[in-house]
Write a protein that holds these residues in place. Structure first.
Motif, mmCIF file in Angstrom:
data_model
loop_
_atom_site.group_PDB
_atom_site.id
_atom_site.type_symbol
_atom_site.label_atom_id
_atom_site.label_comp_id
_atom_site.label_asym_id
_atom_site.label_seq_id
_atom_site.Cartn_x
_atom_site.Cartn_y
_atom_site.Cartn_z
ATOM 1 N N PRO A 123 53.383 -30.400 37.026
ATOM 2 C CA PRO A 123 53.185 -30.578 35.047
ATOM 3 C C PRO A 123 51.061 -31.259 35.309
ATOM 4 C CG PRO A 123 54.816 -32.060 36.460
ATOM 5 C CD PRO A 123 54.642 -30.931 37.620
ATOM 6 N N GLY A 124 50.541 -31.394 34.313
ATOM 7 C CA GLY A 124 49.458 -31.756 33.903
ATOM 8 C C GLY A 124 48.456 -30.437 32.680
ATOM 9 N N LYS A 125 48.035 -30.352 33.353
ATOM 10 C CA LYS A 125 47.192 -28.902 33.652
ATOM 11 C C LYS A 125 48.386 -27.308 32.097
ATOM 12 C CE LYS A 125 42.688 -26.323 32.756
ATOM 13 N NZ LYS A 125 41.492 -26.272 33.938
ATOM 14 N N LEU A 126 47.993 -27.417 31.200
ATOM 15 C CA LEU A 126 49.269 -26.850 29.786
ATOM 16 C C LEU A 126 48.634 -25.162 30.048
ATOM 17 C CD1 LEU A 126 51.144 -27.280 27.598
ATOM 18 C CD2 LEU A 126 49.232 -26.455 26.113
ATOM 19 N N VAL A 127 47.347 -25.282 29.818
ATOM 20 C CA VAL A 127 46.902 -23.386 30.003
ATOM 21 C C VAL A 127 46.508 -23.063 31.260
ATOM 22 C CG1 VAL A 127 45.497 -22.403 28.808
ATOM 23 C CG2 VAL A 127 45.998 -24.311 27.285
ATOM 24 N N GLY A 128 47.548 -21.833 31.597
ATOM 25 C CA GLY A 128 46.556 -21.023 33.034
ATOM 26 C C GLY A 128 44.867 -21.208 32.785
ATOM 27 N N GLN A 129 45.599 -20.506 34.193
ATOM 28 C CA GLN A 129 43.824 -19.813 34.339
ATOM 29 C C GLN A 129 43.797 -18.760 34.552
ATOM 30 O OE1 GLN A 129 40.370 -22.248 34.295
ATOM 31 N NE2 GLN A 129 42.116 -23.778 33.523
ATOM 32 N N LEU A 130 42.639 -18.127 33.332
ATOM 33 C CA LEU A 130 42.636 -16.337 33.805
ATOM 34 C C LEU A 130 41.654 -15.910 34.571
ATOM 35 C CD1 LEU A 130 44.287 -13.939 32.323
ATOM 36 C CD2 LEU A 130 42.084 -14.182 30.381
ATOM 37 N N VAL A 131 42.208 -15.079 35.752
ATOM 38 C CA VAL A 131 40.856 -14.473 36.534
ATOM 39 C C VAL A 131 41.810 -12.868 36.310
ATOM 40 C CG1 VAL A 131 39.774 -14.851 38.782
ATOM 41 C CG2 VAL A 131 40.048 -16.628 37.824
ATOM 42 N N SER A 132 40.945 -11.555 36.679
ATOM 43 C CA SER A 132 41.868 -10.949 37.106
ATOM 44 C C SER A 132 42.377 -10.105 36.427
ATOM 45 C CB SER A 132 41.068 -10.811 38.547
ATOM 46 O OG SER A 132 39.915 -10.458 39.417
ATOM 47 N N GLY A 133 42.363 -10.617 35.085
ATOM 48 C CA GLY A 133 43.976 -10.050 34.540
ATOM 49 C C GLY A 133 45.358 -10.735 35.098
ATOM 50 N N SER A 164 50.600 -17.158 40.152
ATOM 51 C CA SER A 164 50.018 -15.890 39.580
ATOM 52 C C SER A 164 50.914 -14.682 38.807
ATOM 53 C CB SER A 164 49.384 -15.290 40.539
ATOM 54 O OG SER A 164 48.105 -14.371 39.890
ATOM 55 N N TYR A 165 50.396 -15.203 37.349
ATOM 56 C CA TYR A 165 51.433 -13.980 36.563
ATOM 57 C C TYR A 165 50.334 -12.655 36.386
ATOM 58 C CZ TYR A 165 54.407 -12.124 33.169
ATOM 59 O OH TYR A 165 54.695 -11.583 32.134
ATOM 60 N N ASP A 166 50.713 -12.000 36.819
ATOM 61 C CA ASP A 166 49.694 -9.997 36.416
ATOM 62 C C ASP A 166 49.999 -10.150 34.916
ATOM 63 O OD1 ASP A 166 49.151 -7.925 35.863
ATOM 64 O OD2 ASP A 166 49.383 -7.440 38.002
ATOM 65 N N LEU A 167 49.856 -10.181 34.075
ATOM 66 C CA LEU A 167 49.240 -9.520 32.503
ATOM 67 C C LEU A 167 50.101 -8.222 32.542
ATOM 68 C CD1 LEU A 167 46.632 -11.985 30.668
ATOM 69 C CD2 LEU A 167 49.028 -12.146 30.741
ATOM 70 N N GLY A 192 40.173 -23.819 38.335
ATOM 71 C CA GLY A 192 38.799 -24.151 37.421
ATOM 72 C C GLY A 192 38.741 -21.921 37.784
ATOM 73 N N VAL A 193 37.407 -21.953 36.451
ATOM 74 C CA VAL A 193 36.812 -20.257 37.367
ATOM 75 C C VAL A 193 35.873 -21.030 36.793
ATOM 76 C CG1 VAL A 193 36.821 -18.883 36.136
ATOM 77 C CG2 VAL A 193 38.626 -19.858 35.942
ATOM 78 N N LEU A 194 35.016 -20.370 38.490
ATOM 79 C CA LEU A 194 33.416 -20.212 38.949
ATOM 80 C C LEU A 194 32.804 -18.609 38.935
ATOM 81 C CD1 LEU A 194 32.728 -23.491 40.798
ATOM 82 C CD2 LEU A 194 32.480 -23.214 38.264
ATOM 83 N N LYS A 195 32.440 -18.108 37.505
ATOM 84 C CA LYS A 195 31.650 -17.089 37.821
ATOM 85 C C LYS A 195 32.539 -16.004 37.915
ATOM 86 C CE LYS A 195 28.462 -15.712 40.607
ATOM 87 N NZ LYS A 195 27.595 -15.808 41.550
ATOM 88 N N GLY A 196 33.800 -16.186 37.388
ATOM 89 C CA GLY A 196 34.264 -14.634 37.431
ATOM 90 C C GLY A 196 35.742 -15.312 38.222
#
Length: 285
Positions: A123-133, A164-167, A192-196
């Protein structure tokens, strides 16, 4: 030596905001009725202020799913294999005690159920962090007596993973926490995401230090690198909680933000012996 400024020039504020990732691209809506909840999404372009029409709706029945917003997770990203955007939804099946995944490909008329997994996004952050697809959430490696009754005091480092979910392939995997992270944490960490790159930020050492880890090569667990470990005494603003927003290309400067009151700090990482920082507020008019 720290210094404070009351307000930055408007042009500098806009420059800082231009560095940030575009947020609020999706708006989640739902309708509750006795016995079920109906969900849908809209897409919002903050630059043009144009809102899309409703996506196809999805109905989840209360006897089968936990219809509590903190236990629903969404993600949005581009799939370069199909050359289109996807929305991913995680929800908890209370009968199987497993997380079910549904995916909406933009332009399709319905959501597709892709997989079940035993991992439970916290529970907590609703939206996933997108990195490398891949969309990423912090998760528990087991569900205890059902994930909706877990208590943080009973969670250990070994219980924490990254879901981690692979799109591209509609598959999932779990990633381990940094090897140097060994203590029981006072509060839940964040992604989070830093420098991709995927980053993990948290309070350590009995809630006295703010620490940031960076996964330099996505999916390579031994690439976790600690880039910041600073005491709250050094940052002065004890009681405020931080999140990393940006890091300079040469990794000399890290921009941090407080969670609630729009305060920011530039932190100089160049010299660990004489680190400097400066506070400012952003106010848009």
């Amino acid at each position: 030596m720290p210094f404070c400024v009351q307000e930055l020039p408007q042009e500098l504020i806009l420059e800082i905001l231009s560095w940030l990732p575009v947020k609020d691209l999706m708006r989640f809506s739902y309708f509750d009725k006795d016995g079920f909840t109906e969900y849908w999404v809209r897409f919002w372009n903050p630059a043009t202020r144009i809102m899309s029409e409703d996506s196809p709706h999805i109905v989840l029945f209360d006897y089968e799913y936990l219809n509590v917003r903190s236990y629903l997770k969404f993600g949005f990203g581009f799939d370069d294999l199909s050359d289109t955007y996807k929305v991913v939804m995680f929800h908890l099946n209370v009968q199987s005690i497993k997380t079910e995944t549904r995916v909406l490909t933009l332009g399709d008329s319905s959501w597709k159920k892709t997989l079940n997994c035993p991992l439970f996004p916290m529970p907590g952050k609703l939206v996933g962090q997108l990195v490398s697809g891949n969309l990423n959430w912090l998760a528990l490696s087991n569900t205890f007596n059902g994930p909706y009754v877990y208590e943080w005091d009973g969670v250990t480092i070994d219980d924490l993973v990254i879901l981690s979910y692979d799109l591209k392939n509609d598959t999932y995997r779990s990633l381990l926490m940094p090897h140097g992270l060994v203590e029981v944490l006072a509060r839940e960490p964040y992604l989070g995401v830093l420098k991709g790159c995927l980053c993990l930020f948290l309070d350590c050492y009995e809630d006295t230090h703010f620490v940031v880890w960076l996964m330099r090569e996505f999916g390579i667990e031994n690439s976790w690198t600690k880039i910041l470990d600073v005491s709250y005494d050094e940052l002065i603003r004890i009681g405020l909680k931080f999140m990393p927003l940006l890091m300079s290309e040469n990794e000399d400067i890290l921009l941090l933000a407080t969670e609630r009151d729009s305060q920011f700090v530039f932190y100089n990482l160049r010299d660990n012996r004489n680190r400097s920082y400066s506070w400012f507020r952003c106010r848009l008019t």
